[in-house]
Design a protein around this motif. Sequence first.
Motif, PDB file in Angstrom:
ATOM      1  N   CYS A 118       0.669  -1.061  -0.045  1.00 39.10           N
ATOM      2  CA  CYS A 118       0.036   0.044  -0.004  1.00 39.10           C
ATOM      3  C   CYS A 118       0.754   1.169  -0.217  1.00 39.10           C
ATOM      4  O   CYS A 118       0.190   2.368  -0.026  1.00 39.10           O
ATOM      5  CB  CYS A 118      -0.879  -0.011   1.220  1.00 39.10           C
ATOM      6  SG  CYS A 118      -2.301  -1.256   1.190  1.00 39.10           S
ATOM      7  N   ASN A 119       2.140   1.026   0.194  1.00 36.01           N
ATOM      8  CA  ASN A 119       3.128   2.356   0.215  1.00 36.01           C
ATOM      9  C   ASN A 119       2.718   2.864   1.521  1.00 36.01           C
ATOM     10  O   ASN A 119       3.013   4.309   1.485  1.00 36.01           O
ATOM     11  CB  ASN A 119       3.091   3.065  -1.080  1.00 36.01           C
ATOM     12  CG  ASN A 119       4.449   4.132  -1.099  1.00 36.01           C
ATOM     13  OD1 ASN A 119       5.386   3.413  -1.168  1.00 36.01           O
ATOM     14  ND2 ASN A 119       3.935   5.483  -1.059  1.00 36.01           N
ATOM     15  N   SER A 120       2.229   2.272   2.409  1.00 40.03           N
ATOM     16  CA  SER A 120       1.823   3.187   3.587  1.00 40.03           C
ATOM     17  C   SER A 120       2.830   3.219   4.685  1.00 40.03           C
ATOM     18  O   SER A 120       3.031   1.922   5.342  1.00 40.03           O
ATOM     19  CB  SER A 120       0.417   2.338   4.298  1.00 40.03           C
ATOM     20  OG  SER A 120      -0.109   3.011   5.347  1.00 40.03           O
ATOM     21  N   GLY A 121       3.416   4.191   5.104  1.00 40.52           N
ATOM     22  CA  GLY A 121       4.237   4.592   6.283  1.00 40.52           C
ATOM     23  C   GLY A 121       3.726   5.098   7.297  1.00 40.52           C
ATOM     24  O   GLY A 121       3.434   6.506   7.205  1.00 40.52           O
ATOM     25  N   ILE A 122       3.398   4.603   8.502  1.00 39.08           N
ATOM     26  CA  ILE A 122       2.860   5.462   9.399  1.00 39.08           C
ATOM     27  C   ILE A 122       3.634   5.070  10.897  1.00 39.08           C
ATOM     28  O   ILE A 122       4.029   3.789  11.139  1.00 39.08           O
ATOM     29  CB  ILE A 122       1.345   5.026   9.823  1.00 39.08           C
ATOM     30  CG1 ILE A 122       0.466   5.020   8.369  1.00 39.08           C
ATOM     31  CG2 ILE A 122       0.539   6.064  10.444  1.00 39.08           C
ATOM     32  CD1 ILE A 122      -0.907   4.446   8.529  1.00 39.08           C
ATOM     33  N   THR A 123       3.807   6.044  11.868  1.00 40.00           N
ATOM     34  CA  THR A 123       4.290   5.937  13.049  1.00 40.00           C
ATOM     35  C   THR A 123       3.149   5.715  14.173  1.00 40.00           C
ATOM     36  O   THR A 123       2.429   6.861  14.079  1.00 40.00           O
ATOM     37  CB  THR A 123       5.402   6.875  13.412  1.00 40.00           C
ATOM     38  OG1 THR A 123       6.376   6.521  12.395  1.00 40.00           O
ATOM     39  CG2 THR A 123       5.964   6.668  14.514  1.00 40.00           C
ATOM     40  N   PHE A 124       3.092   4.973  14.941  1.00 42.25           N
ATOM     41  CA  PHE A 124       2.043   5.028  15.972  1.00 42.25           C
ATOM     42  C   PHE A 124       2.466   5.073  17.304  1.00 42.25           C
ATOM     43  O   PHE A 124       3.727   4.523  17.752  1.00 42.25           O
ATOM     44  CB  PHE A 124       1.119   3.594  16.033  1.00 42.25           C
ATOM     45  CG  PHE A 124       0.703   3.502  14.649  1.00 42.25           C
ATOM     46  CD1 PHE A 124      -0.707   4.326  14.433  1.00 42.25           C
ATOM     47  CD2 PHE A 124       0.831   2.564  13.648  1.00 42.25           C
ATOM     48  CE1 PHE A 124      -1.397   4.194  13.082  1.00 42.25           C
ATOM     49  CE2 PHE A 124       0.286   2.349  12.726  1.00 42.25           C
ATOM     50  CZ  PHE A 124      -1.021   3.113  12.280  1.00 42.25           C
ATOM     51  N   LYS A 140      -1.217 -11.773   7.428  1.00 41.89           N
ATOM     52  CA  LYS A 140      -2.372 -11.848   6.820  1.00 41.89           C
ATOM     53  C   LYS A 140      -2.552 -10.214   6.068  1.00 41.89           C
ATOM     54  O   LYS A 140      -1.798  -9.294   6.529  1.00 41.89           O
ATOM     55  CB  LYS A 140      -3.508 -11.730   7.831  1.00 41.89           C
ATOM     56  CG  LYS A 140      -3.537 -13.099   8.487  1.00 41.89           C
ATOM     57  CD  LYS A 140      -3.840 -14.418   7.646  1.00 41.89           C
ATOM     58  CE  LYS A 140      -3.963 -15.473   8.305  1.00 41.89           C
ATOM     59  NZ  LYS A 140      -2.731 -16.212   8.955  1.00 41.89           N
ATOM     60  N   LEU A 141      -3.249 -10.283   5.233  1.00 49.87           N
ATOM     61  CA  LEU A 141      -3.628  -8.836   4.481  1.00 49.87           C
ATOM     62  C   LEU A 141      -5.115  -8.782   4.312  1.00 49.87           C
ATOM     63  O   LEU A 141      -5.774  -9.668   4.215  1.00 49.87           O
ATOM     64  CB  LEU A 141      -2.942  -8.854   2.979  1.00 49.87           C
ATOM     65  CG  LEU A 141      -1.613  -9.157   2.759  1.00 49.87           C
ATOM     66  CD1 LEU A 141      -1.272  -9.389   1.401  1.00 49.87           C
ATOM     67  CD2 LEU A 141      -1.060  -7.937   3.318  1.00 49.87           C
ATOM     68  N   ARG A 142      -5.512  -7.412   4.511  1.00 48.83           N
ATOM     69  CA  ARG A 142      -6.999  -6.969   4.064  1.00 48.83           C
ATOM     70  C   ARG A 142      -6.952  -5.983   3.289  1.00 48.83           C
ATOM     71  O   ARG A 142      -6.351  -4.919   3.663  1.00 48.83           O
ATOM     72  CB  ARG A 142      -7.647  -6.683   5.478  1.00 48.83           C
ATOM     73  CG  ARG A 142      -9.180  -6.369   5.423  1.00 48.83           C
ATOM     74  CD  ARG A 142     -10.052  -6.315   6.730  1.00 48.83           C
ATOM     75  NE  ARG A 142     -11.122  -5.749   6.653  1.00 48.83           N
ATOM     76  CZ  ARG A 142     -11.429  -4.571   6.809  1.00 48.83           C
ATOM     77  NH1 ARG A 142     -10.364  -3.864   7.825  1.00 48.83           N
ATOM     78  NH2 ARG A 142     -12.716  -4.117   7.184  1.00 48.83           N
ATOM     79  N   PHE A 143      -7.498  -5.864   2.121  1.00 49.78           N
ATOM     80  CA  PHE A 143      -7.421  -4.815   1.111  1.00 49.78           C
ATOM     81  C   PHE A 143      -6.074  -4.626   0.597  1.00 49.78           C
ATOM     82  O   PHE A 143      -5.773  -3.488   0.537  1.00 49.78           O
ATOM     83  CB  PHE A 143      -8.229  -3.833   1.624  1.00 49.78           C
ATOM     84  CG  PHE A 143      -9.817  -4.004   1.910  1.00 49.78           C
ATOM     85  CD1 PHE A 143     -10.625  -4.686   1.034  1.00 49.78           C
ATOM     86  CD2 PHE A 143     -10.220  -3.343   3.000  1.00 49.78           C
ATOM     87  CE1 PHE A 143     -11.713  -4.914   1.342  1.00 49.78           C
ATOM     88  CE2 PHE A 143     -11.754  -3.375   3.061  1.00 49.78           C
ATOM     89  CZ  PHE A 143     -12.589  -4.325   2.286  1.00 49.78           C
ATOM     90  N   SER A 144      -5.185  -5.707   0.825  1.00 51.63           N
ATOM     91  CA  SER A 144      -3.637  -5.845   0.550  1.00 51.63           C
ATOM     92  C   SER A 144      -3.022  -4.986   1.437  1.00 51.63           C
ATOM     93  O   SER A 144      -1.731  -4.739   1.105  1.00 51.63           O
ATOM     94  CB  SER A 144      -3.731  -4.889  -1.068  1.00 51.63           C
ATOM     95  OG  SER A 144      -2.279  -5.360  -1.598  1.00 51.63           O
ATOM     96  N   ASP A 145      -3.620  -4.782   2.516  1.00 49.84           N
ATOM     97  CA  ASP A 145      -2.826  -3.791   3.659  1.00 49.84           C
ATOM     98  C   ASP A 145      -2.413  -4.658   4.648  1.00 49.84           C
ATOM     99  O   ASP A 145      -2.941  -5.664   5.114  1.00 49.84           O
ATOM    100  CB  ASP A 145      -3.674  -2.584   4.008  1.00 49.84           C
ATOM    101  CG  ASP A 145      -2.811  -1.957   5.219  1.00 49.84           C
ATOM    102  OD1 ASP A 145      -1.988  -1.480   5.061  1.00 49.84           O
ATOM    103  OD2 ASP A 145      -3.356  -1.987   6.503  1.00 49.84           O
ATOM    104  N   MET A 146      -1.097  -4.725   5.173  1.00 52.55           N
ATOM    105  CA  MET A 146      -0.652  -5.473   6.287  1.00 52.55           C
ATOM    106  C   MET A 146      -1.676  -5.461   7.571  1.00 52.55           C
ATOM    107  O   MET A 146      -2.283  -4.540   8.030  1.00 52.55           O
ATOM    108  CB  MET A 146       0.642  -5.015   6.705  1.00 52.55           C
ATOM    109  CG  MET A 146       1.182  -5.318   8.217  1.00 52.55           C
ATOM    110  SD  MET A 146       2.851  -4.884   8.586  1.00 52.55           S
ATOM    111  CE  MET A 146       2.722  -3.201   8.544  1.00 52.55           C
TER     112      MET A 146
END
Length: 321
Positions: A118-124, A140-146
């Motif tokens: 998803c090219n998703s880079g987030i810090t929590f 596992k993936l959901r809608f191709s997201d980790m």
Amino acid sequence: MRLIPTLAAFCTTASMAVASPEFWSFEWPNTDFETTTVESWVEIMSGGPPKDGIPAIDDPTFVTVAEKPDLTPREPVITLEIEGEVPRAYPIRYLTWHEIVNDVVGGIPVAVTFCPLCNSGITFDRRIADRTLSFGVSGKLRFSDMIMYDRETESWWQQAIGEAIVGDLTGTELVSLPSWMESWEAFSTRNPDGLVMEQPAFNRDYGANPYVQYDSSNRPFLYSGEMPPHDIPALARVVRVGDQAWPLTRLVEAESLSEVGVTLTWSQGQASALDTADIGAGKEVGNVRVRDAEGNDLPHDVMFAFAFHAFWPEGTWMIGN
């Protein structure tokens, strides 16, 4: 690497056929599958590796900018700047292979995350109520997201939205911290005394991209959801701030946009991590910063358009006039 493209269709079919808590409970005996916000289990499928097959990094070590000459100027890092602390860079060359880094910065336990699909880079912030969680990669993936999981309750968490979707903590949301993806050159020039994560002690081909030309694909891997509206390509990058998304192409053209109390800026110099085999040699995607009216950095994500539409189907597309 999760999957090779020629296996994608087979794995999609196979994963959907066994998508059920009854099948997963053998691997996840401590997960409460009765508590969930997932409407249909077929949304969840295997990405290839099993639980912890992609190993998250705990207690990473750091060196100074001057001690890290092996990084190339255009390759991306995730930057975390917490007031009063030395800025830190987490190279995508490592996050591509590990996806989660559990760290502590200025007393704040953080999870720096990157989902290549998803090219998703987030810090929590890893704290919820009176407890601190640590995260691993579920496989596992959901809608191709980790889908991440916490080791304390083995609840499943959707990386793109930072929310627990299965298990005891279902409905709990993590707080996103301001961080951003930029080139190593941009980080090191601005922070000559900064810190950068050292190479993990795993046998991985760090610096190589296992998803060659992925962001030039017409469709994402292991995704059967709706495509984005407005004729926006599925794997086009968008800048997400809350439930609003600005097409990156619009920002590149303008270089600066100030709308709805948010200012977005773009500058050249960062390579795509999902283009060429060498992460640092990818096509230009540029550096994005997002700030509020007072100039404070805001949590945001530069993700693929299909992922924004999947997780914010009622979100606002900031496409201009």
